[in-house]
Design an enzyme around this catalytic site. Sequence first.
Site, PDB file in Angstrom:
ATOM      1  N   GLU A 150      -6.310 -17.958  -1.880  1.00  0.00           N
ATOM      2  CA  GLU A 150      -4.726 -16.995  -2.038  1.00  0.00           C
ATOM      3  C   GLU A 150      -3.783 -17.975  -2.548  1.00  0.00           C
ATOM      4  OE1 GLU A 150      -1.729 -15.147  -2.820  1.00  0.00           O
ATOM      5  OE2 GLU A 150      -3.465 -13.986  -2.112  1.00  0.00           O
ATOM      6  N   THR A 205       3.688   0.801   0.451  1.00  0.00           N
ATOM      7  CA  THR A 205       4.419   1.907   1.398  1.00  0.00           C
ATOM      8  C   THR A 205       3.127   2.733   1.998  1.00  0.00           C
ATOM      9  OG1 THR A 205       4.269   3.474  -0.652  1.00  0.00           O
ATOM     10  CG2 THR A 205       6.503   2.302  -0.008  1.00  0.00           C
ATOM     11  N   HIS A 238       1.777  -0.077  -9.836  1.00  0.00           N
ATOM     12  CA  HIS A 238       0.262   0.687  -9.659  1.00  0.00           C
ATOM     13  C   HIS A 238      -0.289   0.212 -11.316  1.00  0.00           C
ATOM     14  CE1 HIS A 238       1.573   3.814  -6.572  1.00  0.00           C
ATOM     15  NE2 HIS A 238       1.464   2.857  -5.960  1.00  0.00           N
ATOM     16  N   THR A 255      -4.398   2.823  -4.031  1.00  0.00           N
ATOM     17  CA  THR A 255      -5.171   1.909  -3.123  1.00  0.00           C
ATOM     18  C   THR A 255      -6.280   2.255  -2.773  1.00  0.00           C
ATOM     19  OG1 THR A 255      -3.176   0.854  -2.544  1.00  0.00           O
ATOM     20  CG2 THR A 255      -4.919   0.475  -1.181  1.00  0.00           C
TER      21      THR A 255
END
Length: 535
Positions: free
Chosen positions: A34, A124, A455, A501
Amino acid sequence: MTQRVVIVGSGPIGATFARRILEGDDGATVLMVELGPQLTERPGMNLRNVADASERDAARTAAQGPQANGGVQALAGHIVQEGTITARHGTHLVDFGGPGSGHAPSFPAAALATCVGGQGAHWTCATPEPRYSERIVFIPDDEWDAHLRDAEALLHVTHTAFQDSPIGRAINARLTDTFADEFPADSAPSILPVAADERPDGTVYWAGTDTVLGPLTDADGPFADRFELRAGTLARRVLHDDGTATGVLLEDVATGRRYEEHADTVVLAADAFRTPQILWASSIRPRALGHYLTEHPLVFSVIGLAEETMRRYATTEDLERELARRALNPADPVSAVNRLPFWDPDHPFAGQFMYTDRTPFPLAEGSPWAGNAWGYVTAGYGMRKLPRYEDAVTFSDTGTDYLGMPTMTVDYALTEHEEREIEQAKQYLTRAAESLGGFVPGGEPRLMPAGTSLHYQGTLRAGAVDDGTSVCDSWSRVWGTRNLIVGGNGVIPTATAANPTLTSVALAVRAADRLLAEKTAEHAATSDHAVAVGA
């Protein structure tokens, strides 16, 4: 079996690959790298679960990449509110205007997450499943449904979050009275599925990448000696030879030291912009790479709940119970979420109605909606964007960004089709507001800047055949390069309105399970050959 897997990217998709591979192959080892820092003691935790505001804000600022010292971002005068106003604190814009910035004048809100957990630290948690034309037609329905159920289990999806919210139920009842007769039974107003663990007191623990990783990060767990998460590590390119991926070239961002990690399989799950960037830098360039970019054009509004309307569905005692529930978790602005689902052909949008006790921006002093006892709804409509080759993130062969990677340029435009559906969505939002109360001043429906949804899809799109219109096959294997898999929202090839997702995790499940099956078959074939030779 024994295999070494390197995964680039520590978000929910990379975590899905890691967990699925390690649980399915007791001889596998996984290195996950990462670029950004680890923000919480438990890797990849959703920062919405951090109750202390200063601790939460410090963690988000640390994740802001090249803008880490710039504090909360703003764009076109908008302020930050979780999941509604761009840009979200904890992310950083692609086109941030400084040295090494990308170029995205037609996609100004394009933002990335650079931290352990990726967007899983900031999202969210909305997890509706793809419906109707959102589904991928070249994946058989029975396989697709099984992948979605596995994805729901990994993300801890619940279909009953906040069902004890009396005001949430009242909002749902009002939306049902207003819209239900126009929708089929499976598309009526309903509770929005979210990734969260419900607590006995009615609050939730929001799922993050830590949820997907599960036991992989337990120091004394069964995977401790087979899983490594290495933060602060940049993947510069994929190593490949004669059409086969053999590893990755990595760089320690603190020291600048570069080194190679060899692997039997490489999984790129950075995001819909940086995974194509790595492929480009590696000279792995399918024609469709970076193209067919889609997102969810987002129309946002804020609705005040009218007392006379709410009292038809809830009592003063219900409101008091609601306020008591809110007091249990004052750091989280959302306490119920309803939806009007995507439905072809008459409702090609995804509507979300989030109940909150505060507005995402201050109301003018003296506003009749200021301090509204019954609260507010932040209402958003996500639209679909039809895939076009012209909408794309492309990369320079000469210019470099702040990390020395190929500079990104984003080209994107709405067509008459999207403009028409956006106007239709505004009409639905206006009807919803009139039924619930009314728009607060400044909360009238407006189209947010391109990229606001976060998105980003299509730049790594899957396809049934290698015909130049896709980057990978239905198992996320990059065309023309063996042992190389891609993952994330970029793999989604369809025009969608629902949050992506769950779909992306389902695609990662599909890819990981196929990899395991192939490795099992290879091992069996090798064993049979050895037995035959020995005989």
